[in-house]
Design an enzyme around this catalytic site. Structure first.
Site, PDB file in Angstrom:
ATOM      1  N   ARG A  16       0.800  -1.222   0.000  1.00 63.70           N
ATOM      2  CA  ARG A  16       0.000   0.000   0.000  1.00 63.70           C
ATOM      3  C   ARG A  16       0.836   1.276   0.000  1.00 63.70           C
ATOM      4  O   ARG A  16       0.294   2.376  -0.121  1.00 63.70           O
ATOM      5  CB  ARG A  16      -0.944  -0.016   1.203  1.00 63.70           C
ATOM      6  CG  ARG A  16      -2.165  -0.913   1.010  1.00 63.70           C
ATOM      7  CD  ARG A  16      -3.037  -0.941   2.257  1.00 63.70           C
ATOM      8  NE  ARG A  16      -2.478  -1.806   3.292  1.00 63.70           N
ATOM      9  CZ  ARG A  16      -2.930  -1.850   4.542  1.00 63.70           C
ATOM     10  NH1 ARG A  16      -3.908  -1.056   4.918  1.00 63.70           N
ATOM     11  NH2 ARG A  16      -2.381  -2.677   5.414  1.00 63.70           N
ATOM     12  N   GLY A 137      -5.938  -7.983  15.775  1.00 65.04           N
ATOM     13  CA  GLY A 137      -6.154  -9.186  16.562  1.00 65.04           C
ATOM     14  C   GLY A 137      -6.709  -8.824  17.930  1.00 65.04           C
ATOM     15  O   GLY A 137      -6.211  -7.908  18.585  1.00 65.04           O
ATOM     16  N   LYS A 349      30.745  28.879  -0.021  1.00 62.38           N
ATOM     17  CA  LYS A 349      31.044  27.450  -0.106  1.00 62.38           C
ATOM     18  C   LYS A 349      32.506  27.226   0.266  1.00 62.38           C
ATOM     19  O   LYS A 349      33.401  27.863  -0.273  1.00 62.38           O
ATOM     20  CB  LYS A 349      30.757  26.940  -1.531  1.00 62.38           C
ATOM     21  CG  LYS A 349      30.804  25.418  -1.692  1.00 62.38           C
ATOM     22  CD  LYS A 349      32.203  24.885  -2.033  1.00 62.38           C
ATOM     23  CE  LYS A 349      32.651  25.343  -3.393  1.00 62.38           C
ATOM     24  NZ  LYS A 349      33.990  24.724  -3.754  1.00 62.38           N
ATOM     25  N   ALA A 378      28.841  44.375  -3.001  1.00 61.52           N
ATOM     26  CA  ALA A 378      27.795  43.658  -3.723  1.00 61.52           C
ATOM     27  C   ALA A 378      28.289  43.173  -5.084  1.00 61.52           C
ATOM     28  O   ALA A 378      29.045  43.852  -5.773  1.00 61.52           O
ATOM     29  CB  ALA A 378      26.584  44.567  -3.901  1.00 61.52           C
ATOM     30  N   TYR A 385      36.887  28.250 -10.134  1.00 63.10           N
ATOM     31  CA  TYR A 385      36.858  27.061 -10.983  1.00 63.10           C
ATOM     32  C   TYR A 385      37.240  27.443 -12.406  1.00 63.10           C
ATOM     33  O   TYR A 385      36.644  28.348 -13.004  1.00 63.10           O
ATOM     34  CB  TYR A 385      35.443  26.470 -10.950  1.00 63.10           C
ATOM     35  CG  TYR A 385      35.268  25.172 -11.697  1.00 63.10           C
ATOM     36  CD1 TYR A 385      36.100  24.074 -11.459  1.00 63.10           C
ATOM     37  CD2 TYR A 385      34.243  25.034 -12.630  1.00 63.10           C
ATOM     38  CE1 TYR A 385      35.913  22.879 -12.139  1.00 63.10           C
ATOM     39  CE2 TYR A 385      34.047  23.843 -13.311  1.00 63.10           C
ATOM     40  CZ  TYR A 385      34.885  22.772 -13.064  1.00 63.10           C
ATOM     41  OH  TYR A 385      34.701  21.578 -13.737  1.00 63.10           O
ATOM     42  N   ALA A 421      35.775  49.143  -7.469  1.00 66.53           N
ATOM     43  CA  ALA A 421      34.566  48.523  -8.004  1.00 66.53           C
ATOM     44  C   ALA A 421      34.729  48.203  -9.483  1.00 66.53           C
ATOM     45  O   ALA A 421      35.352  48.952 -10.242  1.00 66.53           O
ATOM     46  CB  ALA A 421      33.374  49.451  -7.793  1.00 66.53           C
TER      47      ALA A 421
END
Length: 456
Positions: A16, A137, A349, A378, A385, A421
């Site tokens: 089920r 039962g 990360k 910002a 990578y 910047a």
């Protein structure tokens, strides 16, 4: 006290559930149903735990490779009595056995311990009163209230079906009795199966007393047979966790909107808003505030830290008095020291951020070591990578990274350096200097002084 063997019956397919996953591997509170039962068994300090498995085969075994378990395969599912018969060669003659069910995740340690104490020289059964006992039962008692039989619903008479005391399937007895009783089981019933419950009749015939210990906690003996059952038990489990947290002093804005899928350890004066999910092992220090809709997994969050709404935290350590979010994502390997600020739409990360540093807006910082009192503007990206390998970025104490900068790893930004910047930095930026790169070449202005905040 005799040594204790525990037999867990976990061979059922769970038709089920409508799933390719064995029923006992579906999860309650982030942990498989069977794992809950095994944890209860271990808390009883048994000399041996035997799991009778069937459907799912090696998948079930592989989920518990770290556990000290004797595995017994029931190739054909011919009933609970047949399942326990498969385990007979592995039980200890001088011990007693507790039979548990692998699909009853909220099974109570105290109830099992009380049952074991009743079973030193007799058969002890765990029972409860069921308002609608259909399918269960029935516990049949004599006029003097002694138990004389358990009759399965399909085999019960109309009179017996009016009985509301039902069997849970959990029972305990000395092995010297169990071995003899199992050999006398038959399958002359509506299902053509070998019922373990028939040992009650055998015990009575041999003059062995049968007792039924009744529990008031129906959920602790409720098995899971469908996804509806799974969700109902999940909510009961979460409600009980919420109640325990509140008893410890945790403020929950809405206890019905909390999910703990692992362990949650809390200090004092913790506040948790709605729809928060905690996975794995999470520790919250004193005065931590968790805003709404956060997902936190395998994390330590130290005292005084505030987590903004919609923040995702995974395998991360956060120091005291930090400010995280809203909409931040902290991925595995992230370690934040005290008084750090990680703001909206910032992703980290495998990075270490030291005391007082701030990354407040729209940035990705990966494989990076950030020193003390660093400000990252910002839109900053550490480009870790190259398409084949990952490299680290080092940003030393006091550095200021202007908005919309890209730091191409491996690269080091020196102490108190400033990155203008919009720069793309491919070479080391010297300490105490302004570095910018807005055309084909990168330039450094030696002796440049950073603006000082104007006092109001």
């Amino acid at each position: 006290m005799k040594p204790l063997n525990i037999i867990i019956l976990a061979a059922g397919k769970g038709t089920r559930m409508h799933s390719n996953t064995p029923k006992v591997l579906h999860k309650i509170g982030g942990k498989s149903i069977l794992a809950h039962v095994i944890d209860c068994a271990k808390a009883l300090n048994p000399s041996k735990v035997i799991v009778v498995y069937g459907y799912g085969g090696e998948v079930v075994r592989e989920a518990f490779l770290h556990e000290n378990i004797t595995w017994v395969h029931q190739a054909e599912q011919l009933g609970t009595g047949h399942a326990v018969q498969q385990a007979l060669p592995f039980i200890d003659v001088d011990a007693q056995t507790l039979v548990m069910l692998g699909d009853v995740p909220l099974v109570d340690v105290a109830a099992c311990r009380a049952l074991i104490e009743q079973a030193s020289n007799r058969l002890a059964i765990l029972s409860f009163n069921k308002a609608d006992p259909t399918g269960y039962g029935r516990i049949v008692r004599a006029d003097n209230q002694t138990v004389i039989a358990i009759v399965e619903h399909k085999d019960a008479t109309e009179a017996q079906r009016t009985i509301v005391e039902v069997n849970t399937g959990i029972m305990a007895m000395p092995n010297v009795y169990l071995t003899k009783w199992l050999l006398q089981l038959g399958n002359n019933n509506a299902q053509g199966e070998y019922y373990l419950t028939d040992i009650v009749t055998v015990a009575v015939l041999h003059g062995v007393e049968v007792v039924a210990e009744m529990t008031d906690d129906e959920w602790s003996v409720t098995g899971i047979n469908s996804k509806t059952d799974l969700s109902a038990i999940e909510r009961v489990y979460q409600t009980r966790i919420a109640q325990k947290l509140q008893q410890q002093g945790v403020t929950l804005k809405d206890p019905a909107r909390l999910d703990v899928r692992g362990s949650l350890s809390c200090g004092k004066d913790i506040e948790i808003d709605v729809n928060c999910v905690f996975e794995g092992n999470v520790t919250l220090g004193d005065d931590v505030k968790i805003s709404a809709n956060c997902v936190i997994k395998n994390a330590t969050i130290e005292a005084g830290t505030q987590i903004g709404p919609f923040t995702h935290i995974d395998d991360t350590e956060i120091g005291e008095n930090s400010r995280i979010g809203p909409f931040a994502r902290l991925r595995p390997g992230t370690i934040l020291a005290a008084d750090t600020h990680i703001g909206n739409f910032v992703e980290l990360k495998n990075s270490q951020i030291d005391v007082g540093s701030k990354i407040n807006h729209l940035s990705y910082i990966g494989d990076t070591t950030v020193g003390k009192q660093v400000n990252i503007g910002a839109g900053t990206i550490t480009c870790n990578y190259d398409g084949a390998n990952k490299f680290r970025t080092v940003i030393e104490d006091g550095a200021f990274i202007g908005s919309d900068s890209q730091l191409i790893a491996p690269v080091t930004i020196g102490k108190n350096a400033t990155i203008a910047a919009g720069s793309t930095i491919t070479k080391a930026a010297p300490a105490d200097a302004l570095t910018f790169c807005r055309a084909k070449e990168q330039k450094t202005i030696v002796g440049w002084k950073r603006p000082v905040k104007i006092k109001k």
